[in-house]
Design a protein around this motif. Structure first.
Motif, PDB file in Angstrom:
ATOM      1  N   ARG A  98     -10.475   0.228  -6.218  1.00  0.00           N
ATOM      2  CA  ARG A  98      -9.303  -0.735  -6.761  1.00  0.00           C
ATOM      3  C   ARG A  98      -8.182   0.110  -6.633  1.00  0.00           C
ATOM      4  N   ASP A  99      -8.245   1.188  -7.159  1.00  0.00           N
ATOM      5  CA  ASP A  99      -6.784   2.137  -7.248  1.00  0.00           C
ATOM      6  C   ASP A  99      -6.318   1.911  -5.841  1.00  0.00           C
ATOM      7  N   SER A 100      -7.106   2.632  -4.745  1.00  0.00           N
ATOM      8  CA  SER A 100      -6.683   2.942  -3.421  1.00  0.00           C
ATOM      9  C   SER A 100      -6.237   1.386  -2.667  1.00  0.00           C
ATOM     10  N   ILE A 101      -7.036   0.288  -3.168  1.00  0.00           N
ATOM     11  CA  ILE A 101      -6.286  -1.020  -2.310  1.00  0.00           C
ATOM     12  C   ILE A 101      -4.793  -1.187  -3.373  1.00  0.00           C
ATOM     13  N   TYR A 102      -4.602  -0.892  -4.435  1.00  0.00           N
ATOM     14  CA  TYR A 102      -3.185  -1.112  -4.591  1.00  0.00           C
ATOM     15  C   TYR A 102      -2.219  -0.150  -4.160  1.00  0.00           C
ATOM     16  N   VAL A 103      -2.788   0.890  -3.738  1.00  0.00           N
ATOM     17  CA  VAL A 103      -1.809   1.785  -3.057  1.00  0.00           C
ATOM     18  C   VAL A 103      -1.596   1.208  -1.894  1.00  0.00           C
ATOM     19  N   GLY A 104      -2.645   0.767  -0.953  1.00  0.00           N
ATOM     20  CA  GLY A 104      -2.413   0.109   0.256  1.00  0.00           C
ATOM     21  C   GLY A 104      -1.644  -1.251   0.284  1.00  0.00           C
ATOM     22  N   HIS A 105      -1.698  -1.835  -0.903  1.00  0.00           N
ATOM     23  CA  HIS A 105      -1.037  -2.933  -0.992  1.00  0.00           C
ATOM     24  C   HIS A 105       0.391  -3.086  -1.198  1.00  0.00           C
ATOM     25  N   THR A 106       0.819  -1.840  -1.942  1.00  0.00           N
ATOM     26  CA  THR A 106       2.285  -1.655  -1.993  1.00  0.00           C
ATOM     27  C   THR A 106       3.053  -1.491  -0.917  1.00  0.00           C
ATOM     28  N   TYR A 107       2.413  -0.769   0.197  1.00  0.00           N
ATOM     29  CA  TYR A 107       3.103  -0.487   1.444  1.00  0.00           C
ATOM     30  C   TYR A 107       2.927  -1.664   2.201  1.00  0.00           C
ATOM     31  N   ILE A 108       1.794  -2.709   2.228  1.00  0.00           N
ATOM     32  CA  ILE A 108       1.797  -3.952   2.852  1.00  0.00           C
ATOM     33  C   ILE A 108       2.841  -4.877   2.566  1.00  0.00           C
ATOM     34  N   PHE A 109       3.060  -4.886   0.973  1.00  0.00           N
ATOM     35  CA  PHE A 109       4.073  -5.524   0.464  1.00  0.00           C
ATOM     36  C   PHE A 109       5.467  -5.356   0.950  1.00  0.00           C
ATOM     37  N   VAL A 110       5.645  -3.924   0.943  1.00  0.00           N
ATOM     38  CA  VAL A 110       6.798  -3.595   1.345  1.00  0.00           C
ATOM     39  C   VAL A 110       7.453  -3.891   2.798  1.00  0.00           C
ATOM     40  N   THR A 111       6.489  -3.423   3.617  1.00  0.00           N
ATOM     41  CA  THR A 111       6.673  -3.830   5.015  1.00  0.00           C
ATOM     42  C   THR A 111       6.956  -5.744   5.233  1.00  0.00           C
ATOM     43  N   SER A 112       5.883  -6.423   4.567  1.00  0.00           N
ATOM     44  CA  SER A 112       6.024  -7.825   4.851  1.00  0.00           C
ATOM     45  C   SER A 112       7.500  -8.241   4.049  1.00  0.00           C
ATOM     46  N   ALA A 113       7.837  -7.588   2.831  1.00  0.00           N
ATOM     47  CA  ALA A 113       8.929  -7.975   2.177  1.00  0.00           C
ATOM     48  C   ALA A 113      10.152  -7.864   3.099  1.00  0.00           C
ATOM     49  N   PHE A 114      10.282  -6.793   3.938  1.00  0.00           N
ATOM     50  CA  PHE A 114      11.432  -6.461   4.770  1.00  0.00           C
ATOM     51  C   PHE A 114      11.451  -7.631   5.655  1.00  0.00           C
ATOM     52  N   MET A 115      10.207  -7.875   6.317  1.00  0.00           N
ATOM     53  CA  MET A 115      10.207  -8.998   7.221  1.00  0.00           C
ATOM     54  C   MET A 115      10.650 -10.422   6.711  1.00  0.00           C
ATOM     55  N   PHE A 116      10.215 -10.570   5.385  1.00  0.00           N
ATOM     56  CA  PHE A 116      10.524 -12.102   4.610  1.00  0.00           C
ATOM     57  C   PHE A 116      12.086 -11.964   4.573  1.00  0.00           C
ATOM     58  N   TYR A 117      12.519 -10.982   4.053  1.00  0.00           N
ATOM     59  CA  TYR A 117      14.388 -10.973   3.830  1.00  0.00           C
ATOM     60  C   TYR A 117      15.102 -10.895   5.063  1.00  0.00           C
ATOM     61  N   TYR A 118      14.458 -10.185   6.046  1.00  0.00           N
ATOM     62  CA  TYR A 118      15.116 -10.034   7.553  1.00  0.00           C
ATOM     63  C   TYR A 118      15.080 -11.639   7.946  1.00  0.00           C
ATOM     64  N   LEU A 119      14.062 -12.292   8.120  1.00  0.00           N
ATOM     65  CA  LEU A 119      13.683 -13.585   8.421  1.00  0.00           C
ATOM     66  C   LEU A 119      14.710 -14.717   7.480  1.00  0.00           C
ATOM     67  N   LEU A 120      14.775 -14.391   6.195  1.00  0.00           N
ATOM     68  CA  LEU A 120      15.727 -15.233   5.252  1.00  0.00           C
ATOM     69  C   LEU A 120      17.124 -15.039   5.635  1.00  0.00           C
ATOM     70  N   HIS A 121      17.483 -13.860   6.213  1.00  0.00           N
ATOM     71  CA  HIS A 121      18.885 -13.441   6.368  1.00  0.00           C
ATOM     72  C   HIS A 121      19.088 -14.178   7.906  1.00  0.00           C
ATOM     73  N   LYS A 122      18.113 -13.939   8.800  1.00  0.00           N
ATOM     74  CA  LYS A 122      18.328 -14.472  10.196  1.00  0.00           C
ATOM     75  C   LYS A 122      18.529 -16.008  10.449  1.00  0.00           C
ATOM     76  N   SER A 123      17.412 -16.586   9.384  1.00  0.00           N
ATOM     77  CA  SER A 123      17.412 -18.144   9.484  1.00  0.00           C
ATOM     78  C   SER A 123      18.478 -18.843   8.830  1.00  0.00           C
ATOM     79  N   LYS A 124      19.334 -18.089   7.866  1.00  0.00           N
ATOM     80  CA  LYS A 124      20.123 -18.743   6.975  1.00  0.00           C
ATOM     81  C   LYS A 124      19.681 -19.906   5.917  1.00  0.00           C
ATOM     82  N   LEU A 125      18.439 -19.745   5.860  1.00  0.00           N
ATOM     83  CA  LEU A 125      17.904 -20.897   4.795  1.00  0.00           C
ATOM     84  C   LEU A 125      18.271 -20.588   3.667  1.00  0.00           C
ATOM     85  N   ILE A 126      18.928 -19.456   3.201  1.00  0.00           N
ATOM     86  CA  ILE A 126      19.488 -19.172   1.794  1.00  0.00           C
ATOM     87  C   ILE A 126      20.728 -18.552   2.099  1.00  0.00           C
TER      88      ILE A 126
END
Length: 194
Positions: A98-126
């Motif tokens: 479980r602890d290992s999953i959360y370490v991996g989860h953090t980096y998946i979250f960071v990568t996908s969050a960068f994509m999320f904010y990049y797409l929000l910026h590019k799309s001008k939805l907000i």
């Protein structure tokens, strides 16, 4: 008008799901393993729901990044669900998993969050400043996580700054989406698939 209503409902739902995803923090304040498992399952489902709702809006702006974002969020949500189920276990091996999953989860979250904010910026939805704030917050989170992997003592103020900005940004974004919704002009605008 029905398209505007649909987009308004999507924005409100995404905002609610962002707030629901923070149920994952229940493990830090609740003693009951059953409740923690329940909240982690709900959080995982919310994370997947956000990406499923955003993907149709994002894909016109950058299909490859949108698909990568969607896949990473499904993986992130699935890991949260698995970690929630493992929370019920008391064996050292499963707790370690479980602890290992959360370490991996953090980096998946960071990568996908960068994509999320990049797409929000590019799309001008907000407004762009919210997306820029989100990108900076994700960078701070990554830096803090990398520093924590070293034996360097991190001042509490720096830790607080590193972790609080992403939470503040996401809660602000959730409220913005529920109150203001998406920029309807951006949804109707010409889109280029790069």
């Amino acid at each position: 008008t029905s398209k505007i209503d649909k987009n308004r409902k999507t924005a409100i739902t995404v905002g609610l799901l962002i707030l629901i995803a923070y149920c994952v923090l229940a493990s830090t304040i609740i003693e009951s393993k059953i409740l923690v498992m329940f909240f982690e399952l709900i959080s995982g489902i919310a994370v997947i729901g956000i990406s499923a709702l955003m993907f149709p809006l994002f894909k016109h702006y950058n299909n490859k990044v949108s698909i990568s974002y969607f896949v990473l969020k499904i993986l992130e949500g699935a890991l949260m669900i698995i970690a929630g189920i493992l929370f019920l276990s008391s064996g050292d091996v499963l707790v370690g998993v479980r602890d290992s999953i959360y370490v991996g989860h953090t980096y998946i979250f960071v990568t996908s969050a960068f994509m999320f904010y990049y797409l929000l910026h590019k799309s001008k939805l907000i407004p762009k400043w919210i997306a820029v704030w989100g990108g900076i917050a994700v960078m701070l989170l990554l830096i803090i996580n990398l520093l924590e992997m070293t034996n360097i003592t991190i001042p509490m103020l720096l830790l607080g700054l590193g972790y609080s900005q992403i939470m503040l940004n996401e809660v602000f974004l959730a409220i913005w989406l529920m109150v203001k919704g998406f920029n309807s002009a951006a949804i109707g605008a010409d889109k280029t698939d790069s």
